[in-house]
Design a protein around this motif. Structure first.
Motif, mmCIF file in Angstrom:
data_model
loop_
_atom_site.group_PDB
_atom_site.id
_atom_site.type_symbol
_atom_site.label_atom_id
_atom_site.label_comp_id
_atom_site.label_asym_id
_atom_site.label_seq_id
_atom_site.Cartn_x
_atom_site.Cartn_y
_atom_site.Cartn_z
ATOM 1 N N UNK A 113 16.244 58.051 -26.525
ATOM 2 C CA UNK A 113 16.733 56.681 -26.932
ATOM 3 C C UNK A 113 17.985 56.600 -26.672
ATOM 4 N N UNK A 114 18.809 57.447 -26.768
ATOM 5 C CA UNK A 114 20.165 57.494 -26.366
ATOM 6 C C UNK A 114 20.694 57.351 -24.976
ATOM 7 N N UNK A 115 19.838 58.020 -24.186
ATOM 8 C CA UNK A 115 20.047 57.667 -22.748
ATOM 9 C C UNK A 115 19.580 56.589 -22.102
ATOM 10 N N UNK A 116 18.477 55.918 -22.778
ATOM 11 C CA UNK A 116 17.816 54.889 -22.590
ATOM 12 C C UNK A 116 19.054 53.678 -22.728
ATOM 13 N N UNK A 117 19.576 53.623 -23.893
ATOM 14 C CA UNK A 117 20.620 52.811 -24.314
ATOM 15 C C UNK A 117 21.737 52.868 -23.386
ATOM 16 N N UNK A 118 22.335 54.289 -22.817
ATOM 17 C CA UNK A 118 23.578 54.283 -21.860
ATOM 18 C C UNK A 118 23.069 53.860 -20.480
ATOM 19 N N UNK A 119 21.683 53.928 -20.070
ATOM 20 C CA UNK A 119 21.357 53.443 -18.986
ATOM 21 C C UNK A 119 21.486 52.002 -18.773
ATOM 22 N N UNK A 120 21.175 51.314 -19.872
ATOM 23 C CA UNK A 120 21.087 49.922 -19.867
ATOM 24 C C UNK A 120 22.555 49.185 -19.785
ATOM 25 N N UNK A 121 23.272 49.736 -20.873
ATOM 26 C CA UNK A 121 24.317 49.342 -21.428
ATOM 27 C C UNK A 121 25.645 49.646 -20.464
ATOM 28 N N UNK A 122 25.531 50.861 -20.123
ATOM 29 C CA UNK A 122 26.769 51.279 -19.236
ATOM 30 C C UNK A 122 26.689 50.915 -17.720
ATOM 31 N N UNK A 123 25.415 50.824 -17.417
ATOM 32 C CA UNK A 123 25.319 50.133 -15.836
ATOM 33 C C UNK A 123 25.510 48.839 -15.721
ATOM 34 N N UNK A 124 25.391 48.067 -16.987
ATOM 35 C CA UNK A 124 25.831 46.603 -16.895
ATOM 36 C C UNK A 124 27.438 46.636 -17.020
ATOM 37 N N UNK A 125 27.966 47.480 -17.759
ATOM 38 C CA UNK A 125 29.285 47.431 -18.056
ATOM 39 C C UNK A 125 30.037 47.841 -16.637
ATOM 40 N N UNK A 126 29.497 48.821 -15.961
ATOM 41 C CA UNK A 126 30.196 48.967 -14.593
ATOM 42 C C UNK A 126 30.045 48.031 -13.575
ATOM 43 N N UNK A 127 28.968 47.118 -13.835
ATOM 44 C CA UNK A 127 28.972 46.176 -12.798
ATOM 45 C C UNK A 127 30.077 45.057 -13.190
ATOM 46 N N UNK A 207 29.092 68.670 -10.764
ATOM 47 C CA UNK A 207 28.112 67.652 -10.583
ATOM 48 C C UNK A 207 28.415 66.217 -11.087
ATOM 49 N N UNK A 208 28.764 66.371 -11.908
ATOM 50 C CA UNK A 208 29.230 64.904 -12.901
ATOM 51 C C UNK A 208 30.375 64.312 -12.235
ATOM 52 N N UNK A 235 23.631 58.545 -15.148
ATOM 53 C CA UNK A 235 23.054 58.785 -16.294
ATOM 54 C C UNK A 235 21.887 59.396 -16.417
ATOM 55 N N UNK A 236 20.920 59.058 -15.422
ATOM 56 C CA UNK A 236 19.765 59.630 -15.271
ATOM 57 C C UNK A 236 19.892 61.197 -14.992
ATOM 58 N N UNK A 237 20.867 61.793 -14.264
ATOM 59 C CA UNK A 237 21.065 62.997 -13.853
ATOM 60 C C UNK A 237 21.759 63.770 -15.157
ATOM 61 N N UNK A 238 22.494 62.981 -15.878
ATOM 62 C CA UNK A 238 23.128 63.533 -17.061
ATOM 63 C C UNK A 238 21.997 63.794 -17.990
ATOM 64 N N UNK A 239 21.082 62.866 -18.009
ATOM 65 C CA UNK A 239 19.946 63.390 -18.825
ATOM 66 C C UNK A 239 19.024 64.446 -18.690
ATOM 67 N N UNK A 240 19.138 64.757 -17.228
ATOM 68 C CA UNK A 240 18.407 65.757 -16.662
ATOM 69 C C UNK A 240 19.197 67.228 -17.230
ATOM 70 N N UNK A 241 20.608 66.966 -17.046
ATOM 71 C CA UNK A 241 21.476 68.173 -17.614
ATOM 72 C C UNK A 241 21.307 68.457 -18.902
ATOM 73 N N UNK A 242 20.962 67.156 -19.835
ATOM 74 C CA UNK A 242 20.800 67.488 -20.934
ATOM 75 C C UNK A 242 19.848 68.105 -21.728
ATOM 76 N N UNK A 243 18.860 68.187 -20.866
ATOM 77 C CA UNK A 243 17.426 68.875 -21.323
ATOM 78 C C UNK A 243 16.029 67.856 -21.218
ATOM 79 N N UNK A 244 16.480 66.664 -20.818
ATOM 80 C CA UNK A 244 15.358 65.618 -21.100
ATOM 81 C C UNK A 244 14.212 65.977 -19.749
ATOM 82 N N UNK A 245 13.115 65.871 -20.101
ATOM 83 C CA UNK A 245 11.897 66.136 -19.042
ATOM 84 C C UNK A 245 12.059 64.918 -18.083
ATOM 85 N N UNK A 246 11.499 65.110 -16.832
ATOM 86 C CA UNK A 246 11.625 63.908 -15.946
ATOM 87 C C UNK A 246 10.798 62.877 -16.437
ATOM 88 N N UNK A 247 9.685 62.882 -17.274
ATOM 89 C CA UNK A 247 8.920 61.780 -17.927
ATOM 90 C C UNK A 247 9.578 60.909 -18.917
#
Length: 250
Positions: A113-127, A207-208, A235-247
């Motif tokens: 949930x945290x990475x989903x939040x970051x994916x949406x919010x931070x990508x829009x902020x970068x834009x 990498x980051x 954010x997706x790559x950071x999620x991988x590095x944090x241990x989230x499975x690809x799914x």
């Protein structure tokens, strides 16, 4: 020497050639799944070098760019490691892999949930930051990136995690949406922890840093779509590095 990858190997891995995939299937993810299965079944053994990328891409019927993306994902989650020379990869030893770090905010929010939040919010902020930043703000971002790079090179994990957080928070501030800034600050401890987790797993801290460089460059040239894309990818790559499975990656 590694034996050639056969059609049976790929079938066992559940691999579907690129030309036969539907548009909803991630080519890179399918490539990751195929290589992971070959590792689990012993076709690729711990400590064994992966074949040259040209050969592996040909055997998997994918482009070199797709293969490089898949190898990057496998490296961040510790399935493979780069050779000291920087040329090629070897399969990691499962016995040396650290356990997935515990997520201490699990009672409130899942890591997914945290990475989903970051994916949406931070990508829009970068834009938004790419559209409306000032030269002094861009200089702040560059300074923050330099701190991040120095921390990575020095292996200073505490400074590394803080500089990572500061870079993202600065982008939130530059986007000039007060609600987004307040939300990011309200959940600062949770977000900082999500940025610390990847440092507990094997992987190259640079990498980051390289991902931050891509985000910053897109912001600097006022490319909102590019800034959003590179932030989502980061954010997706950071999620991988944090241990989230690809799914569960956003």
């Amino acid at each position: 020497m590694m034996k050639p990858v056969t059609a049976q190997d790929l079938q066992t891995a559940g691999f579907v050639p690129e030309r036969r995939r539907g548009p909803a299937v991630s080519v890179a993810q399918a490539t990751v799944d195929a290589i992971q299965t070959m590792i689990r079944t012993g076709h690729l053994r711990p400590g064994e070098s992966l074949p040259p990328q040209r050969n592996l891409a040909r055997d998997l019927s994918v482009s070199r760019a797709t293969l490089r993306e898949a190898l990057s994902i496998l490296a961040t989650i510790g399935e493979i490691t780069a050779k000291p020379s920087g040329r090629g990869f070897v399969c990691a030893d499962p016995g040396e892999k650290p356990a997935t770090p515990s997520w201490r905010f699990a009672a409130r929010y899942s890591l997914r949930e945290v990475y989903q939040f970051r994916h949406v919010v931070e990508s829009y902020a970068a834009q938004l930051a790419a559209i409306g930043h000032t030269d002094p703000e861009l200089a702040e971002l560059r300074e923050c990136l330099q701190t991040f790079r120095r921390a990575a090179l020095a292996g200073d994990i505490s400074l590394y995690a803080q500089a990572d957080f500061d870079f993202h928070h600065l982008i939130m501030r530059i986007c000039r949406n007060k609600l987004l800034v307040d939300m990011h600050q309200t959940f600062a401890s949770i977000l900082l922890e999500s940025q610390r987790l990847p440092t507990e797993r094997r992987g190259n801290l640079m990498h980051a840093v390289q991902e931050h460089e891509s985000i910053l460059e897109a912001i600097a040239i006022r490319d909102p779509e590019g800034a959003s894309y590179y932030m989502r990818k980061h954010i997706s790559m950071a999620g991988s590095r944090a241990g989230l499975p690809l799914s569960e990656l956003p």
